[in-house]
Design an enzyme around this catalytic site. Structure first.
Site, PDB file in Angstrom:
ATOM      1  N   ASP A  13      18.386  32.518  39.320  1.00 19.61           N
ATOM      2  CA  ASP A  13      17.657  31.507  38.849  1.00 19.61           C
ATOM      3  C   ASP A  13      19.007  30.941  37.845  1.00 19.61           C
ATOM      4  OD1 ASP A  13      15.277  32.060  39.582  1.00 19.61           O
ATOM      5  OD2 ASP A  13      15.030  33.019  37.434  1.00 19.61           O
ATOM      6  N   GLU A  14      19.911  30.894  38.605  1.00 22.90           N
ATOM      7  CA  GLU A  14      21.554  30.138  37.464  1.00 22.90           C
ATOM      8  C   GLU A  14      21.112  29.019  38.950  1.00 22.90           C
ATOM      9  OE1 GLU A  14      20.982  32.900  39.634  1.00 22.90           O
ATOM     10  OE2 GLU A  14      22.607  34.512  37.660  1.00 22.90           O
ATOM     11  N   LYS A  16      20.698  28.475  42.646  1.00 21.89           N
ATOM     12  CA  LYS A  16      21.899  28.889  43.516  1.00 21.89           C
ATOM     13  C   LYS A  16      21.122  28.111  44.944  1.00 21.89           C
ATOM     14  CE  LYS A  16      20.206  32.792  42.937  1.00 21.89           C
ATOM     15  NZ  LYS A  16      19.912  33.018  41.570  1.00 21.89           N
ATOM     16  N   GLY A  40      13.336  32.512  44.010  1.00 21.84           N
ATOM     17  CA  GLY A  40      12.154  31.307  44.001  1.00 21.84           C
ATOM     18  C   GLY A  40      13.919  30.288  44.122  1.00 21.84           C
ATOM     19  N   HIS A  41      13.559  29.470  44.975  1.00 22.98           N
ATOM     20  CA  HIS A  41      15.363  28.958  44.810  1.00 22.98           C
ATOM     21  C   HIS A  41      14.754  27.563  45.192  1.00 22.98           C
ATOM     22  CE1 HIS A  41      17.796  32.279  45.905  1.00 22.98           C
ATOM     23  NE2 HIS A  41      17.131  32.505  45.093  1.00 22.98           N
ATOM     24  N   GLN A 223      18.387  36.641  42.989  1.00 20.56           N
ATOM     25  CA  GLN A 223      18.790  37.200  41.605  1.00 20.56           C
ATOM     26  C   GLN A 223      19.807  37.171  41.466  1.00 20.56           C
ATOM     27  OE1 GLN A 223      17.704  39.472  44.917  1.00 20.56           O
ATOM     28  NE2 GLN A 223      15.438  38.205  43.956  1.00 20.56           N
ATOM     29  N   THR A 300       6.995  32.847  39.112  1.00 25.49           N
ATOM     30  CA  THR A 300       5.948  33.590  39.313  1.00 25.49           C
ATOM     31  C   THR A 300       5.433  32.374  38.006  1.00 25.49           C
ATOM     32  OG1 THR A 300       7.271  34.630  37.577  1.00 25.49           O
ATOM     33  CG2 THR A 300       7.136  36.165  39.001  1.00 25.49           C
ATOM     34  N   ARG A 302       5.996  32.097  35.367  1.00 30.38           N
ATOM     35  CA  ARG A 302       6.258  33.026  33.803  1.00 30.38           C
ATOM     36  C   ARG A 302       7.734  31.868  33.023  1.00 30.38           C
ATOM     37  NH1 ARG A 302       7.991  38.859  34.829  1.00 30.38           N
ATOM     38  NH2 ARG A 302       8.898  38.434  36.787  1.00 30.38           N
ATOM     39  N   ARG A 304      10.816  31.374  31.103  1.00 32.21           N
ATOM     40  CA  ARG A 304      12.105  32.515  30.704  1.00 32.21           C
ATOM     41  C   ARG A 304      11.849  32.501  30.173  1.00 32.21           C
ATOM     42  NH1 ARG A 304      14.546  28.628  35.299  1.00 32.21           N
ATOM     43  NH2 ARG A 304      13.372  29.338  37.795  1.00 32.21           N
TER      44      ARG A 304
HETATM   45  P1  GDP Z   1      17.901  30.108  42.050  1.00 30.92           P
HETATM   46  O1  GDP Z   1      16.579  31.287  42.143  1.00 30.92           O
HETATM   47  O2  GDP Z   1      19.153  30.220  41.037  1.00 30.92           O
HETATM   48  O3  GDP Z   1      17.968  29.368  42.697  1.00 30.92           O
HETATM   49  O4  GDP Z   1      17.136  28.948  40.372  1.00 30.92           O
HETATM   50  P2  GDP Z   1      15.546  28.480  40.464  1.00 30.92           P
HETATM   51  O5  GDP Z   1      15.670  27.777  41.454  1.00 30.92           O
HETATM   52  O6  GDP Z   1      14.793  29.692  39.986  1.00 30.92           O
HETATM   53  O7  GDP Z   1      16.168  28.158  39.447  1.00 30.92           O
HETATM   54  C1  GDP Z   1      16.699  26.783  38.994  1.00 30.92           C
HETATM   55  C2  GDP Z   1      15.863  25.476  38.550  1.00 30.92           C
HETATM   56  O8  GDP Z   1      16.425  25.030  37.521  1.00 30.92           O
HETATM   57  C3  GDP Z   1      15.007  24.717  38.998  1.00 30.92           C
HETATM   58  O9  GDP Z   1      14.042  23.989  38.612  1.00 30.92           O
HETATM   59  C4  GDP Z   1      15.833  23.516  39.878  1.00 30.92           C
HETATM   60  O10 GDP Z   1      15.618  22.575  40.064  1.00 30.92           O
HETATM   61  C5  GDP Z   1      16.673  23.276  38.353  1.00 30.92           C
HETATM   62  N1  GDP Z   1      18.160  22.760  37.345  1.00 30.92           N
HETATM   63  C6  GDP Z   1      19.113  22.941  38.444  1.00 30.92           C
HETATM   64  N2  GDP Z   1      20.336  22.752  38.118  1.00 30.92           N
HETATM   65  C7  GDP Z   1      19.742  21.988  37.065  1.00 30.92           C
HETATM   66  C8  GDP Z   1      20.086  21.164  36.429  1.00 30.92           C
HETATM   67  O11 GDP Z   1      21.670  20.717  36.774  1.00 30.92           O
HETATM   68  N3  GDP Z   1      20.346  20.280  35.378  1.00 30.92           N
HETATM   69  C9  GDP Z   1      18.783  20.994  35.549  1.00 30.92           C
HETATM   70  N4  GDP Z   1      17.752  19.981  34.223  1.00 30.92           N
HETATM   71  N5  GDP Z   1      18.192  21.282  35.841  1.00 30.92           N
HETATM   72  C10 GDP Z   1      18.890  22.180  36.810  1.00 30.92           C
HETATM   73  P1  IMO Z   2      16.152  33.936  42.156  1.00 23.27           P
HETATM   74  O1  IMO Z   2      16.963  34.236  43.349  1.00 23.27           O
HETATM   75  C1  IMO Z   2      15.087  35.890  38.765  1.00 23.27           C
HETATM   76  C2  IMO Z   2      13.685  40.032  37.965  1.00 23.27           C
HETATM   77  C3  IMO Z   2      12.154  40.198  38.105  1.00 23.27           C
HETATM   78  C4  IMO Z   2      11.996  41.858  37.227  1.00 23.27           C
HETATM   79  C5  IMO Z   2      13.192  41.960  37.989  1.00 23.27           C
HETATM   80  C6  IMO Z   2      11.902  43.408  39.459  1.00 23.27           C
HETATM   81  O2  IMO Z   2      15.035  33.288  42.401  1.00 23.27           O
HETATM   82  O3  IMO Z   2      16.995  34.247  41.338  1.00 23.27           O
HETATM   83  P2  IMO Z   2      11.258  42.556  41.061  1.00 23.27           P
HETATM   84  O4  IMO Z   2       9.734  41.315  41.375  1.00 23.27           O
HETATM   85  O5  IMO Z   2      12.363  42.764  42.106  1.00 23.27           O
HETATM   86  O6  IMO Z   2      10.983  44.240  41.079  1.00 23.27           O
HETATM   87  O7  IMO Z   2      12.014  42.213  39.906  1.00 23.27           O
HETATM   88  O8  IMO Z   2      14.170  41.316  38.223  1.00 23.27           O
HETATM   89  N1  IMO Z   2      13.488  38.970  39.630  1.00 23.27           N
HETATM   90  C7  IMO Z   2      13.918  37.583  39.034  1.00 23.27           C
HETATM   91  N2  IMO Z   2      14.534  36.931  38.053  1.00 23.27           N
HETATM   92  N3  IMO Z   2      15.111  35.243  39.486  1.00 23.27           N
HETATM   93  C8  IMO Z   2      15.355  36.154  40.380  1.00 23.27           C
HETATM   94  O9  IMO Z   2      15.206  35.916  41.566  1.00 23.27           O
HETATM   95  C9  IMO Z   2      14.361  36.926  40.231  1.00 23.27           C
HETATM   96  N4  IMO Z   2      13.342  38.394  41.390  1.00 23.27           N
HETATM   97  C10 IMO Z   2      13.569  39.329  40.501  1.00 23.27           C
HETATM   98  O10 IMO Z   2      11.576  39.033  37.437  1.00 23.27           O
HETATM   99  O11 IMO Z   2      12.445  41.320  35.738  1.00 23.27           O
HETATM  100 MG    MG Z   3      15.243  31.428  41.464  1.00 24.30          MG
END
Ligand code: GDP
Ligand code: IMO
Ligand code: MG
Length: 424
Positions: A13-14, A16, A40-41, A223, A300, A302, A304
């Site tokens: 969830d960085e 990406k 979830g991107h 991940q 999910t 949930r 973080r």
């Molecule tokens: P991913 O799984 O690495 O693609 O990241 P996620 O989408 O799960 O989580 C990143 C969250 O941060 C998303 O809700 C994005 O819309 C949000 N996001 C991404 N970059 C920034 C940022 O620079 N600032 C803020 N406030 N939100 C961001």
């Molecule tokens: P993105 O690509 C954050 C975590 C789950 C759990 C562990 C194992 O959006 O960054 P799994 O479903 O693979 O058996 O879960 O890994 N996890 C993630 N946490 N971002 C994700 O994907 C994740 N995919 C799995 O929360 O701790």
């Molecule tokens: Mg994500």
């Protein structure tokens, strides 16, 4: 040409999805190489927000082909829903998406096994997304799995039934675990029919031909490094190699074909699910970050877990991945603080170290912090790095010194446009 890689350096969830979307215009292909619908991107542009689970984040750009590589695991049910949402907003998915015949399929019974296993673990549960990821990769390495290419074979149903029988046998060992399989099977077979319409290829040939033809490929990690099956905080990890090496096995490209490795991290740190997290803040400050950063799972929902940035952890991830440049995300979220904390070292059994220890589960590991001045002002409207407050630029420079890798992108909001190029 070489394959550039973008991957998460923390626990996922960085951001990406956002950065892949920003970089896509520089590429001809965007390829996922591991993971599945546990990802979830999120992408935001033109006041719209999309969350992708299986489909690469290049799907919204024209003239870019998105590849789901052999290392990915696919749930046809999730995939169908995802594609239908894209079709509904006019995205030409059929022309922009192709699948490796070697990608493995998540069966409904894999999801049941995931749920049964987590329930049995009780308080020691992994905190899985329950998408069936672990059981599917287990069947892959156990040499029992079903692959996308099998869908087109005459004996597909037989193979499915054989694997299902095996799963039913295993499920019997989970006392009291109840399920209704037929309810899950109907949408699954509909998903399989849906999948048949798409282009499936031997993606390893496809990718290597593209490289020979000087096409540019970006591999999109899912991940994060600390969830890697080998190098993450085992056993609280996912079941695939989330690291650069996973690109080679998950796409069929040789290590000599890897180009840039873009490591992405938040200006702080989060984790969703169970497992160790040395800099976690289980106080009001952690809650402030969660609210300001809207830190709730994209898959999910949930909450973080939130904490300060962790340099030993990032150094470890940079080493394992061979990171050549960094993107720092969510700098805007830290605007609420006058002072920001950086964990520069750990104290492990009384010794100061910046090396990641074997076990951080329950061991006496204490983060050592350094406090730095925050910028404490709104960054979300910034249009250039040069106009960023000095305190932010100092933070970036300080991290670069500690991490010994340039930070080329600083993100100041979720939208595509809220992206600063540092020129570093
Ligand atoms: P991913 O799984 O690495 O693609 O990241 P996620 O989408 O799960 O989580 C990143 C969250 O941060 C998303 O809700 C994005 O819309 C949000 N996001 C991404 N970059 C920034 C940022 O620079 N600032 C803020 N406030 N939100 C961001
Ligand atoms: P993105 O690509 C954050 C975590 C789950 C759990 C562990 C194992 O959006 O960054 P799994 O479903 O693979 O058996 O879960 O890994 N996890 C993630 N946490 N971002 C994700 O994907 C994740 N995919 C799995 O929360 O701790
Ligand atoms: Mg994500």
């Amino acid at each position: 040409m070489k394959v550039d890689v973008l991957l998460g350096l923390q626990w996922g969830d960085e951001g990406k999805g956002k950065i892949v979307d920003v970089l896509t215009p520089d590429y001809n292909y965007i390829a996922r190489f591991q993971g599945g619908p546990n990802a979830g991107h999120t992408l935001e542009f033109d006041q719209k927000k999309f969350v992708l689970h299986t489909i690469p984040s290049g799907i919204f750009r024209e003239n870019v082909l998105n590849i789901i590589g052999n290392g990915v695991v696919i749930d046809p049910v999730v995939l169908k829903v995802e594609i239908e949402k894209l079709l509904a907003v006019g995205v030409n998915v059929k022309e922009r998406l192709i699948f490796s015949k070697k990608a493995h399929l998540i069966l409904p019974s894999h999801r049941l096994l995931d749920a049964a296993s987590e329930t049995a673990k009780g308080k020691d549960k992994i905190g899985s997304t329950l998408k069936g990821i672990g059981p599917t990769y287990m069947d892959k390495t156990g040499r029992n799995g079903l692959r996308v290419g099998d869908v087109f074979e005459a004996d597909f149903k037989e193979k499915y039934n054989a694997l299902l029988e095996k799963h039913i046998g295993i499920l019997k060992h989970y006392d009291g675990f109840e399920y209704n399989l037929s309810e899950l099977e109907r949408p699954w077979f509909e998903g399989i029919e849906f999948l048949r319409q798409f282009t499936t290829v031997d993606s390893e040939h496809y990718m290597n031909k593209a490289l020979k033809a000087n096409q540019k490929i970006l591999a999109e990690g899912a991940q994060g490094t600390m969830l890697d099956i080998d190098f993450g905080t085992y056993p609280f990890v996912t079941s695939s190699n989330t690291i650069t090496a996973g690109t080679c096995t998950g796409l069929g490209v040789a290590p000599t074909k890897i180009g840039k490795v873009i490591g992405i991290f938040k200006a702080y740190c989060t984790r969703v699910g169970s497992g160790p997290f040395p800099t976690e803040l289980i106080d009001g400050v952690g809650e402030q970050i969660r609210q300001e950063g809207r830190e709730f799972g994209s898959t999910t929902g949930r909450p973080r877990r939130c904490g300060w940035i962790d340099i030993p952890q990032l150094k470890y991830a940079i080493m394992i991945n061979g990171v050549t440049e960094l993107s720092m995300m969510k700098a805007d979220v830290l605007s609420i603080f006058e002072t920001i904390r950086i964990c520069t070292h750990y104290k492990v059994n009384g010794n100061i170290t910046d090396e990641y220890p074997f076990s951080i589960c329950g061991s006496a590991i204490e983060p050592v912090y350094e406090d730095v001045p925050g910028w404490n002002c709104n960054l979300t409207g910034l249009t250039s790095y040069e106009s960023a407050p000095e305190a932010l630029r100092n933070y970036v420079n300080y991290l670069e010194n500690l991490l010994e890798v340039p930070i080329t992108i600083v993100s100041v909001g979720p939208d595509r446009s809220q992206t600063l190029i540092t020129g570093h």
